[in-house]
Design an enzyme around this catalytic site. Structure first.
Site, short mmCIF file in Angstrom:
data_model
loop_
_atom_site.label_atom_id
_atom_site.label_comp_id
_atom_site.label_asym_id
_atom_site.label_seq_id
_atom_site.Cartn_x
_atom_site.Cartn_y
_atom_site.Cartn_z
N SER A 1 -2.94 -7.77 2.91
CA SER A 1 -3.23 -7.64 4.34
C SER A 1 -3.63 -9.00 4.92
O SER A 1 -3.25 -9.36 6.03
CB SER A 1 -4.35 -6.64 4.57
N LYS B 1 -16.36 -7.36 4.79
CA LYS B 1 -15.38 -8.43 5.04
C LYS B 1 -15.48 -8.90 6.48
O LYS B 1 -16.01 -8.20 7.34
CB LYS B 1 -13.97 -7.90 4.77
N ARG C 1 -1.95 -5.94 -8.42
CA ARG C 1 -0.70 -6.68 -8.19
C ARG C 1 -0.48 -7.75 -9.23
O ARG C 1 0.62 -7.99 -9.70
CB ARG C 1 -0.75 -7.37 -6.80
N HIS D 1 0.85 -1.20 0.00
CA HIS D 1 0.00 0.00 0.00
C HIS D 1 0.89 1.26 0.00
O HIS D 1 0.65 2.19 -0.75
CB HIS D 1 -0.87 0.07 1.27
O1 PNS Z 1 -9.14 -2.99 0.30
P1 PNS Z 1 -10.40 -3.48 -0.33
O2 PNS Z 1 -11.19 -4.27 0.70
O3 PNS Z 1 -10.18 -4.23 -1.60
O4 PNS Z 1 -11.29 -2.17 -0.71
C1 PNS Z 1 -12.58 -2.29 -1.24
C2 PNS Z 1 -13.27 -0.92 -1.32
C3 PNS Z 1 -13.31 -0.26 0.03
C4 PNS Z 1 -12.52 -0.04 -2.30
C5 PNS Z 1 -14.71 -1.16 -1.86
O5 PNS Z 1 -15.33 -2.15 -1.12
C6 PNS Z 1 -15.60 0.11 -1.83
O6 PNS Z 1 -15.34 1.06 -2.50
N1 PNS Z 1 -16.65 0.06 -0.99
C7 PNS Z 1 -17.58 1.17 -0.83
C8 PNS Z 1 -18.97 0.79 -1.31
C9 PNS Z 1 -19.16 1.11 -2.78
O7 PNS Z 1 -18.96 2.22 -3.23
N2 PNS Z 1 -19.60 0.10 -3.55
C10 PNS Z 1 -19.87 0.22 -4.96
C11 PNS Z 1 -18.63 0.12 -5.82
S1 PNS Z 1 -18.32 -1.50 -6.32
#
Ligand code: PNS
Length: 170
Positions: free
Chosen positions: A131, A43, A93, A19
């Site tokens: 993570s 999650k 990645r 990150h």
């Molecule tokens: O680190 P991660 O868990 O891969 O991040 C995922 C994240 C936080 C980027 C994604 O879950 C998110 O943007 N959630 C907010 C809800 C949202 O906007 N959902 C619609 C887009 S798919």
């Protein structure tokens, strides 16, 4: 003047050197970068609280003049609009990340056609770092010191010690 503000959203449970590598690369390209922690992730229960994750990111990014930390709930596009951000940053990645990332990027584009998703690749030495793996390896006694910032190693140790104390309580 035209300035670019980008949001780097994620769970960051915990922040890894992968990150951080991406943050460093993006901070050279955009004017302002907001690392945004999703508060109510679907999650499994996170290891670190949102406040702990916010603190670890703030500690590890304090030397960048244009990086800040925030938390958000609800739709990412709404948070981005509220922040006046034109772009979302995500790391890729390996090809296995691509499908999920493409889906999210397309959904976000549908929700807000003005918001662009920028994909960047972390340094190749971090391509296997996640993570989830960090937590798994650390819990089994593996050495993760080269893969996360020093403050995260300390926090992982404290978390494990606290858990052990909790387990021994009658
Ligand atoms: O680190 P991660 O868990 O891969 O991040 C995922 C994240 C936080 C980027 C994604 O879950 C998110 O943007 N959630 C907010 C809800 C949202 O906007 N959902 C619609 C887009 S798919």
């Amino acid at each position: 003047m035209h300035t670019v503000k980008a949001i780097y959203p994620g769970t960051f449970d915990p922040l890894t050197n992968g990150h951080l590598d991406l943050i460093a690369r993006a901070a050279k390209i955009v004017d302002q970068l907001v690392v945004a922690i999703l508060r109510n992730s679907e999650k499994a229960t996170p290891l670190f609280t949102v406040a702990e994750r916010e603190a670890m990111i703030a500690e590890a990014t304090s030397h960048f003049g244009n990086v800040s930390v925030a938390t958000f709930d609800g739709l990412l596009v709404d948070f981005a609009r509220q922040q006046g951000a034109k772009a979302v940053l995500r790391g890729i990645r390996a090809i296995s990340d691509y499908e999920y990332e493409l889906q999210m990027a397309m959904m976000n584009r549908k929700l807000d056609p003005e918001l662009e998703t920028l994909f960047m690749m972390p340094g190749e030495k971090y391509t296997y770092v996640s993570s989830r793996l960090i937590k798994g390896v650390f819990e089994l006694g593996g050495d993760v010191t080269a893969l996360v910032p020093p403050s995260v190693v300390d926090r992982l140790k404290r978390k494990t010690a606290a858990k052990l104390v909790g387990q021994h309580q009658p």
